[in-house]
Design an enzyme around this catalytic site. Structure first.
Site, PDB file in Angstrom:
ATOM      1  N   ASP A 198      -1.174  -8.927   2.379  1.00 44.73           N
ATOM      2  CA  ASP A 198       0.450  -9.758   3.244  1.00 44.73           C
ATOM      3  C   ASP A 198      -0.474 -10.699   3.115  1.00 44.73           C
ATOM      4  O   ASP A 198      -1.429 -10.916   3.796  1.00 44.73           O
ATOM      5  CB  ASP A 198       1.298  -8.780   4.087  1.00 44.73           C
ATOM      6  N   CYS A 241      -3.258  -5.526   5.529  1.00 42.29           N
ATOM      7  CA  CYS A 241      -2.235  -6.439   6.324  1.00 42.29           C
ATOM      8  C   CYS A 241      -2.782  -6.866   7.461  1.00 42.29           C
ATOM      9  O   CYS A 241      -4.113  -6.588   7.702  1.00 42.29           O
ATOM     10  CB  CYS A 241      -1.138  -5.631   6.427  1.00 42.29           C
ATOM     11  N   GLY A 242      -1.906  -7.347   8.451  1.00 43.16           N
ATOM     12  CA  GLY A 242      -2.466  -6.961   9.501  1.00 43.16           C
ATOM     13  C   GLY A 242      -3.634  -6.149  10.657  1.00 43.16           C
ATOM     14  O   GLY A 242      -4.457  -6.449  10.414  1.00 43.16           O
ATOM     15  N   THR A 243      -2.785  -5.329  10.495  1.00 40.52           N
ATOM     16  CA  THR A 243      -3.553  -3.789  11.174  1.00 40.52           C
ATOM     17  C   THR A 243      -3.734  -2.757   9.928  1.00 40.52           C
ATOM     18  O   THR A 243      -4.870  -2.150  10.655  1.00 40.52           O
ATOM     19  CB  THR A 243      -2.229  -3.272  11.679  1.00 40.52           C
ATOM     20  N   GLY A 244      -3.563  -2.757   9.371  1.00 34.83           N
ATOM     21  CA  GLY A 244      -3.185  -2.024   8.159  1.00 34.83           C
ATOM     22  C   GLY A 244      -2.544  -0.428   8.179  1.00 34.83           C
ATOM     23  O   GLY A 244      -2.294   0.117   7.184  1.00 34.83           O
ATOM     24  N   GLY A 257       0.877  -0.877   8.022  1.00 39.64           N
ATOM     25  CA  GLY A 257       2.291  -0.812   7.145  1.00 39.64           C
ATOM     26  C   GLY A 257       1.689  -0.467   6.276  1.00 39.64           C
ATOM     27  O   GLY A 257       2.342   0.587   5.335  1.00 39.64           O
ATOM     28  N   HIS A 301     -13.674  14.361   2.108  1.00 45.11           N
ATOM     29  CA  HIS A 301     -13.079  15.139   1.947  1.00 45.11           C
ATOM     30  C   HIS A 301     -11.254  14.640   1.678  1.00 45.11           C
ATOM     31  O   HIS A 301     -10.944  16.443   0.849  1.00 45.11           O
ATOM     32  CB  HIS A 301     -12.529  14.824   3.261  1.00 45.11           C
ATOM     33  N   HIS A 334     -11.740  21.797   0.253  1.00 47.16           N
ATOM     34  CA  HIS A 334     -11.053  20.242   0.050  1.00 47.16           C
ATOM     35  C   HIS A 334      -9.709  20.140  -1.103  1.00 47.16           C
ATOM     36  O   HIS A 334      -8.973  19.259  -0.800  1.00 47.16           O
ATOM     37  CB  HIS A 334     -12.167  19.016   0.276  1.00 47.16           C
TER      38      HIS A 334
HETATM   39  C1  RB5 Z   1       2.192  -9.337  10.193  1.00 48.17           C
HETATM   40  O1  RB5 Z   1       2.791  -9.830  10.973  1.00 48.17           O
HETATM   41  C2  RB5 Z   1       2.274  -7.641  10.143  1.00 48.17           C
HETATM   42  O2  RB5 Z   1       2.771  -7.074  10.963  1.00 48.17           O
HETATM   43  C3  RB5 Z   1       1.441  -6.629   9.606  1.00 48.17           C
HETATM   44  O3  RB5 Z   1       0.731  -7.484   8.555  1.00 48.17           O
HETATM   45  C4  RB5 Z   1       0.935  -5.629   9.247  1.00 48.17           C
HETATM   46  O4  RB5 Z   1      -0.328  -5.513  10.363  1.00 48.17           O
HETATM   47  C5  RB5 Z   1       1.982  -4.057   9.818  1.00 48.17           C
HETATM   48  O5  RB5 Z   1       1.348  -2.859   9.611  1.00 48.17           O
END
Ligand code: RB5
Length: 147
Positions: A8, A65-68, A70, A98, A134
């Site tokens: 994203d 994504c921003g955090t990975g 989502g 694993h 595993h």
């Molecule tokens: C987008 O702002 C952010 O929510 C998305 O990239 C991600 O981090 C969601 O898990």
């Protein structure tokens, strides 16, 4: 190896560099978007890449994504996908040995592009251990039928 990659807006910059890196290494990589930094829903790209892996057309998927988080949550909804959220080199290797994960997710706002590339390299090259314990545990994931 065929690799599907997607991101994203929060993972776009990392995705662009990783895509080129994998191409330069000679991998067959397809970029499922997003193609700019406009705000989009991570879900849509997680599904495109995960379904491409689930169908068997691609061996592995990479999602940023921003955090990975989502991307990881969404990807793990897709049948046959085992997605791992990875931000360090130890778990990049361990999750292949694993868990035989076929999708890697990372957070573009969490780790540098340089570290993300190192994680991708380890995750791509590490083979599943094929150890009985595993395999047994992965079968328990595959056989789980949710209500
Ligand atoms: C987008 O702002 C952010 O929510 C998305 O990239 C991600 O981090 C969601 O898990």
């Amino acid at each position: 190896m065929k690799i599907a990659i997607g991101a994203d807006h929060g993972g776009f910059d990392h995705k662009e560099v990783i895509f080129k890196h994998l191409k330069d290494l000679g991998f067959d990589v397809v970029d499922f978007g997003t193609y700019d930094t406009n705000s989009v829903d991570y879900n849509d790209f997680a599904m495109k890449v995960s379904e491409a892996v689930s169908s068997g057309e691609f061996n592995r998927g990479i999602l940023i994504c921003g955090t990975g988080i989502g991307m990881s949550v969404m990807a793990n909804k897709v049948h046959g996908v085992r997605a791992a959220l990875v931000h360090d080199l130890f778990t990049a290797e361990a999750t292949r040995l694993h868990n035989d994960t076929n999708v890697l997710t990372m957070g573009g706002r969490v780790i540098s592009i340089e570290l993300a590339i190192k994680i991708v390299d380890i995750w791509i090259k590490t083979e599943f251990s094929n150890e009985e314990r595993h395999i047994r545990r992965i079968n328990k994931i595959n056989n789980y039928k949710g209500e």
